[in-house]
Scaffold this motif. Structure first.
Motif, PDB file in Angstrom:
ATOM      1  N   PRO A 197      37.636 105.373  57.658  1.00  0.00           N
ATOM      2  CA  PRO A 197      38.748 105.821  58.112  1.00  0.00           C
ATOM      3  C   PRO A 197      40.125 105.297  57.686  1.00  0.00           C
ATOM      4  O   PRO A 197      41.086 105.949  57.435  1.00  0.00           O
ATOM      5  N   LEU A 198      39.942 103.862  57.299  1.00  0.00           N
ATOM      6  CA  LEU A 198      41.510 103.283  56.899  1.00  0.00           C
ATOM      7  C   LEU A 198      41.616 103.682  55.635  1.00  0.00           C
ATOM      8  O   LEU A 198      42.693 103.931  55.205  1.00  0.00           O
ATOM      9  N   ILE A 199      40.633 103.756  54.554  1.00  0.00           N
ATOM     10  CA  ILE A 199      40.836 104.261  53.338  1.00  0.00           C
ATOM     11  C   ILE A 199      41.481 105.762  53.360  1.00  0.00           C
ATOM     12  O   ILE A 199      42.242 106.033  52.619  1.00  0.00           O
ATOM     13  N   THR A 200      40.851 106.584  54.040  1.00  0.00           N
ATOM     14  CA  THR A 200      41.225 108.099  54.150  1.00  0.00           C
ATOM     15  C   THR A 200      42.594 108.084  54.609  1.00  0.00           C
ATOM     16  O   THR A 200      43.364 108.864  53.970  1.00  0.00           O
ATOM     17  N   ALA A 201      43.036 107.365  55.736  1.00  0.00           N
ATOM     18  CA  ALA A 201      44.397 107.611  56.281  1.00  0.00           C
ATOM     19  C   ALA A 201      45.332 106.890  55.360  1.00  0.00           C
ATOM     20  O   ALA A 201      46.597 107.412  54.991  1.00  0.00           O
ATOM     21  N   SER A 202      44.979 105.799  54.622  1.00  0.00           N
ATOM     22  CA  SER A 202      46.188 105.270  53.927  1.00  0.00           C
ATOM     23  C   SER A 202      46.248 106.032  52.564  1.00  0.00           C
ATOM     24  O   SER A 202      47.510 106.058  52.312  1.00  0.00           O
ATOM     25  N   ILE A 203      45.405 106.570  51.930  1.00  0.00           N
ATOM     26  CA  ILE A 203      45.326 107.274  50.667  1.00  0.00           C
ATOM     27  C   ILE A 203      46.140 108.523  51.324  1.00  0.00           C
ATOM     28  O   ILE A 203      47.078 109.004  50.559  1.00  0.00           O
ATOM     29  N   LEU A 204      45.668 109.420  52.395  1.00  0.00           N
ATOM     30  CA  LEU A 204      46.160 110.678  52.352  1.00  0.00           C
ATOM     31  C   LEU A 204      47.897 110.568  53.175  1.00  0.00           C
ATOM     32  O   LEU A 204      48.245 111.513  53.006  1.00  0.00           O
ATOM     33  N   SER A 205      48.037 109.428  53.959  1.00  0.00           N
ATOM     34  CA  SER A 205      49.158 109.449  54.324  1.00  0.00           C
ATOM     35  C   SER A 205      50.298 109.393  53.193  1.00  0.00           C
ATOM     36  O   SER A 205      51.452 110.000  53.407  1.00  0.00           O
ATOM     37  N   LYS A 206      50.109 108.516  52.327  1.00  0.00           N
ATOM     38  CA  LYS A 206      50.924 108.593  51.333  1.00  0.00           C
ATOM     39  C   LYS A 206      51.098 109.809  50.517  1.00  0.00           C
ATOM     40  O   LYS A 206      52.148 110.131  49.969  1.00  0.00           O
ATOM     41  N   LYS A 207      49.886 110.323  50.131  1.00  0.00           N
ATOM     42  CA  LYS A 207      50.244 111.551  49.502  1.00  0.00           C
ATOM     43  C   LYS A 207      50.522 112.826  50.215  1.00  0.00           C
ATOM     44  O   LYS A 207      51.370 113.711  49.807  1.00  0.00           O
ATOM     45  N   LEU A 208      50.421 112.870  51.607  1.00  0.00           N
ATOM     46  CA  LEU A 208      51.069 113.828  52.516  1.00  0.00           C
ATOM     47  C   LEU A 208      52.598 113.554  52.576  1.00  0.00           C
ATOM     48  O   LEU A 208      53.489 114.424  52.718  1.00  0.00           O
ATOM     49  N   ALA A 209      53.028 112.209  52.552  1.00  0.00           N
ATOM     50  CA  ALA A 209      54.511 111.869  52.449  1.00  0.00           C
ATOM     51  C   ALA A 209      55.217 112.310  51.276  1.00  0.00           C
ATOM     52  O   ALA A 209      56.400 112.287  51.245  1.00  0.00           O
ATOM     53  N   ALA A 210      54.301 112.447  50.395  1.00  0.00           N
ATOM     54  CA  ALA A 210      54.972 112.622  48.783  1.00  0.00           C
ATOM     55  C   ALA A 210      55.300 114.423  48.736  1.00  0.00           C
ATOM     56  O   ALA A 210      55.797 114.496  47.771  1.00  0.00           O
ATOM     57  N   GLY A 211      55.072 115.053  49.718  1.00  0.00           N
ATOM     58  CA  GLY A 211      55.150 116.450  49.550  1.00  0.00           C
ATOM     59  C   GLY A 211      54.368 117.106  48.473  1.00  0.00           C
ATOM     60  O   GLY A 211      54.764 118.262  47.875  1.00  0.00           O
ATOM     61  N   LEU A 212      53.106 116.830  48.410  1.00  0.00           N
ATOM     62  CA  LEU A 212      52.079 117.610  47.664  1.00  0.00           C
ATOM     63  C   LEU A 212      51.789 119.120  47.973  1.00  0.00           C
ATOM     64  O   LEU A 212      51.737 119.361  48.832  1.00  0.00           O
ATOM     65  N   GLY A 213      51.264 119.770  46.834  1.00  0.00           N
ATOM     66  CA  GLY A 213      50.947 121.166  46.771  1.00  0.00           C
ATOM     67  C   GLY A 213      49.363 120.837  46.741  1.00  0.00           C
ATOM     68  O   GLY A 213      48.633 122.013  47.397  1.00  0.00           O
TER      69      GLY A 213
END
Length: 438
Positions: free
Chosen positions: A180-196
């Motif tokens: 869960p910590l790996i998942t949230a860490s990776i994806l929170s940064k990517k979601l904040a980056a405004g990816l498509g």
């Protein structure tokens, strides 16, 4: 009445499922500084020991994303895409992949991290380059992405700040390998980056956080499910990390490797297969290219005709490096004071590496951290590492140690001999691209 941080920690310690409000409140406290490092460490350990339900992980991911600015790219005019690796030894894929993807028409705002546990960090590698700004202001970042097509940067204080604090504490509290910590860490940064769209490289093996295929598949499925559940089209590959991916380990040394790769000097290697596979995945996931084979060919052409190298040169200069860095990299990348050849003590075939320990050896040389506040020596590392399956003769070089002192070089050379397995028979060759999760 708001729940106290220690109550959230207690409930997770005791195995309770936290609700979205509890998680959001705790993550908000991490982001604004009202929750201290000791409480962050206790929470991380509770999650590491008891896990999280999928809904908890989605809630934590979104709360970490919303702890800071969420970027948007209305003026870019090309698909916004990215890739992330769960981390390995000699894994400098991002350094080559981002410019290849940019050369193929994507916009790649890549939010990367520093070394975590035994794995190297993309930001630490880039900071080997004089002047490179890993935390540019918003205007500089936007200009770089719009004009060059790629920018590899770190988490600024505005982007997912809660993850930045949690990430640093995990590194020194043995809580790195929590799904869960790996998942949230990776994806929170990517979601904040405004990816498509996003593609993920989940490492598997003795140099990865996930040492079994079952563990790797669990993490990959978590990342894909949570990413898609949070509204970001996500796919993953599982790739082999039972030996160093590049033929070197160390920050400046891996920048040298990236330049050699982008000049076409690493053709036919395991790392080339990984880089091109993910470049093709990015093109397909973003919708820029419909067919995987066409995407793979486009990626290969961008590497072969020099466009990717040009994008790398433009990117590092746009982020503060000298304009002639690529042409004169040897003048800018500081060498280590000591070099020591490590020679085989017997003849045979390289049958395996103790890959995680090689990552730890880099830390012992000074090229990684044991505490958040540690500085690192960008000069040190290992070069000339040979692939598993290579035939060696006694006295033949296995690698070269780059160290800050003669004693450190000698100790590292002796240690490396214990981390390279040499046997009488050539091992069976396993795939570097293990599986796909979509």
């Amino acid at each position: 009445m708001a729940m106290l941080p220690q109550e959230v920690i207690r409930r997770k310690r005791d195995g309770a499922e936290l609700n979205a409000g509890e998680i959001a409140t705790f993550i908000h406290g991490i982001g604004n500084g009202s929750i201290g490092d000791a409480q962050i460490a206790a929470f991380a350990m509770a999650v590491r020991l008891n896990g999280m339900m999928p809904a908890e992980t989605v809630a934590m991911t979104l709360a970490m994303r919303d702890s800071g600015t969420v970027l948007a790219w209305p003026g870019v005019g090309r698909p916004v895409a990215d890739k992330h690796s769960t981390g390995g030894v000699g894994d400098n894929v991002s350094l080559m992949l981002a410019p290849i993807a940019a050369a193929c028409g994507l916009a790649v705002p890549m939010i990367s991290g520093r070394g975590l546990g035994h794995t190297g960090g993309t930001l630490d590698k880039l900071q080997s380059i004089p002047g490179y700004d890993v935390t540019p202001d918003a205007d500089r970042l936007r200009r770089c992405v719009e004009t060059v097509g790629a920018a590899i940067i770190g988490q600024t204080s505005a982007l997912a700040p809660a993850d930045g604090r949690l990430y640093a504490v995990r590194d020194i509290t043995a809580t790195v390998d929590s799904v869960p910590l790996i998942t949230a860490s990776i994806l929170s940064k990517k979601l904040a980056a405004g990816l498509g769209s996003l593609v993920l490289d989940v490492k598997l093996g003795n140099g990865a956080f996930m040492t079994s295929q079952a563990e790797a598949e669990t993490l990959a499925r978590s990342l894909v499910d949570v990413g898609n559940g949070a509204g970001l089209p996500t796919r993953a590959r599982i790739t082999d990390m039972n030996e160093p991916l590049a033929d070197c380990v160390g920050n400046a040394r891996e920048i040298e490797h990236a330049l050699s790769f982008l000049k076409g000097e690493k053709a036919g290697t395991r790392i080339e297969a990984v880089v091109l596979a993910f470049a093709a995945d990015m093109l397909v996931a973003s919708g820029a290219v419909a067919e995987p084979q066409s995407a793979l060919q486009a990626s290969r052409e961008a590497l072969q005709d020099g466009r990717a190298l040009d994008r790398f040169a433009r990117m590092v200069h746009a982020l503060g490096a000298p304009a002639d860095f690529v042409e004169k990299s040897s003048a800018y990348l500081a060498p280590a004071p000591e070099r020591h050849a490590v020679k085989a003590n017997r003849s045979g075939y390289i049958v395996d590496y103790r890959t995680r320990e090689i990552g730890l050896l880099l830390i012992e040389l000074g090229g990684g951290r044991t505490r958040v506040e540690d500085s690192i020596d960008h000069r040190v590392g290992l070069t000339g590492l040979l692939p598993v399956g290579t035939r060696v003769e006694a006295g033949m070089p296995l690698a070269t140690v780059h160290a800050a002192s003669p004693l450190a070089a000698e100790r590292a050379a002796d240690a490396l001999l214990t981390l390279v397995g040499i046997g009488e028979e050539a091992p069976a060759e396993g795939p570097v691209l293990v599986a796909e999760v979509t």
